[in-house]
Design an enzyme around this catalytic site. Structure first.
Site, PDB file in Angstrom:
ATOM      1  CD  GLU A  45      -2.682   1.280   2.526  1.00  0.00           C
ATOM      2  OE1 GLU A  45      -3.064   0.208   3.043  1.00  0.00           O
ATOM      3  OE2 GLU A  45      -2.971   2.399   2.996  1.00  0.00           O
ATOM      4  NE  ARG A  49      -0.955   8.385   5.143  1.00  0.00           N
ATOM      5  CZ  ARG A  49      -0.916   7.511   6.141  1.00  0.00           C
ATOM      6  NH1 ARG A  49       0.056   7.578   7.029  1.00  0.00           N
ATOM      7  NH2 ARG A  49      -1.839   6.581   6.250  1.00  0.00           N
ATOM      8  CB  THR A  73      -3.739   8.240   2.521  1.00  0.00           C
ATOM      9  OG1 THR A  73      -2.814   7.410   3.216  1.00  0.00           O
ATOM     10  CG2 THR A  73      -4.121   9.384   3.451  1.00  0.00           C
ATOM     11  CE  LYS A 133      -6.496   2.098   7.083  1.00  0.00           C
ATOM     12  NZ  LYS A 133      -5.411   2.752   6.352  1.00  0.00           N
TER      13      LYS A 133
HETATM   14  C1  3PG Z   1      -2.427   3.846   8.103  1.00  0.00           C
HETATM   15  O1  3PG Z   1      -2.172   4.811   7.472  1.00  0.00           O
HETATM   16  O2  3PG Z   1      -3.131   2.929   7.685  1.00  0.00           O
HETATM   17  C2  3PG Z   1      -1.897   3.798   9.451  1.00  0.00           C
HETATM   18  O3  3PG Z   1      -1.414   5.047   9.807  1.00  0.00           O
HETATM   19  C3  3PG Z   1      -0.808   2.804   9.617  1.00  0.00           C
HETATM   20  O4  3PG Z   1      -0.767   2.644  10.940  1.00  0.00           O
HETATM   21  P1  3PG Z   1       0.570   2.291  11.723  1.00  0.00           P
HETATM   22  O5  3PG Z   1       1.575   3.319  11.339  1.00  0.00           O
HETATM   23  O6  3PG Z   1       0.146   2.402  13.167  1.00  0.00           O
HETATM   24  O7  3PG Z   1       0.955   0.901  11.328  1.00  0.00           O
END
Ligand code: 3PG
Length: 213
Positions: A45, A49, A73, A133
Site C-alpha cells: 500500500e 501522503r 490514504t 479497513k
Molecule cells: C495507516 O495509514 O493505515 C496507518 O497510519 C498505519 O498505521 P501504523 O503506522 O500504526 O501501522
C-alpha cells in the site's frame, strides 16, 4: 447491491500483512518494494501522503507486474481515479464519504473503505461494500471490537490497520473476520533512509510467517 469487486477479499488474503508505505524519495520505491516482495509479501500500500506518491505507484506498477499495488490514504473520488490511472489495483481509504459511495458503482478499481464504528459499518454495508479497513484498529477497540462486530455483521471482512505491531498482529489474524492486517512497521524510516533492504526483507519474512494457522 454490490459495489466492491468480489476479488478484493481474495486479494486481502494473499498475505497476512499489507505494508503501509510512506515513500518520500521515488528512488527508494523499487528497492523497498523488491525487499518486501523478496520477503514473501504480495500486496503493497502506497499512501498518497507524499507529493510523489502517484509517480511511485506508476513506477511500481510498471516494474513489478507480480505485485499487487494499492493506493492508500484515498479520501476523494478524484484521488481514487488518479490512483487507478497511475496503475494501482485497488484503493484504501481511512474512512468513507457519501462522495466515495456515490462513485463506487462506476469506479475503475475497487475501494477498501475505512470504518471504526457499527454505524459506519452499517452505512458501508448499505453502500455495497463487504471488505473494510478497520481504522484506527488499536485505538478504536482492537480485537475486542472486531469480535463484537462478528455477531451482528457476520459477512464483513476486515483488514485492521493502525497501531498494530509484529507482536499484536497474531491476535488480529486469529479472528475469523480478519483477512490480513496493515502496518507501517515493515518499513522503518531509518532502514529506508539508509538503504538497509536486508532488514526490511527480514521484517517482511517474519510478517509472512504470521500467516493463518
Ligand atoms: C495507516 O495509514 O493505515 C496507518 O497510519 C498505519 O498505521 P501504523 O503506522 O500504526 O501501522
Amino acid at each position: 447491491m454490490r459495489n466492491q469487486n468480489p476479488m478484493l477479499a481474495q486479494v486481502l488474503r494473499l498475505s497476512p500483512v499489507i505494508p503501509v508505505l510512506v515513500i518520500e524519495r521515488t528512488a527508494d520505491a523499487l528497492p523497498l518494494a523488491r525487499a518486501l516482495l523478496e520477503g514473501g509479501l504480495k500486496v503493497l500500500e502506497i499512501t498518497l501522503r507524499t507529493p510523489n506518491a502517484l509517480e511511485v505507484i506508476a513506477t511500481l506498477a510498471n516494474h513489478l507486474p507480480n505485485a499487487m499495488i494499492a493506493a492508500g490514504t484515498v479520501t476523494t473520488p478524484q484521488q481514487w481515479e488518479a490512483a487507478a490511472r497511475a496503475g494501482a489495483q485497488f484503493a484504501v481509504a481511512p474512512g468513507l464519504t457519501t462522495a466515495l459511495i456515490e462513485r463506487a458503482p462506476s469506479a475503475p478499481i475497487p475501494l477498501l473503505p475505512g470504518v471504526a464504528t457499527a454505524s459506519e459499518l452499517m452505512t458501508a454495508l448499505d453502500g455495497g461494500f463487504e471488505c473494510f479497513k478497520f481504522f484506527p484498529a488499536q485505538p478504536a477497540g482492537g480485537t475486542a471490537m472486531l469480535k463484537a462486530f462478528g455477531g451482528p455483521f457476520p459477512d464483513a471482512l476486515f483488514c485492521p490497520t493502525g497501531g498494530i505491531t509484529a507482536d499484536t498482529a497474531p491476535s488480529f489474524l486469529a479472528l475469523p473476520n480478519v483477512a490480513c492486517v496493515g502496518g507501517s512497521w515493515l518499513a522503518p524510516a531509518s532502514a529506508v533512509q539508509s538503504g538497509d533492504w536486508a532488514t526490511i526483507t527480514a521484517l517482511a519474512r517474519a510478517a509472512v510467517s504470521l500467516g493463518h494457522t
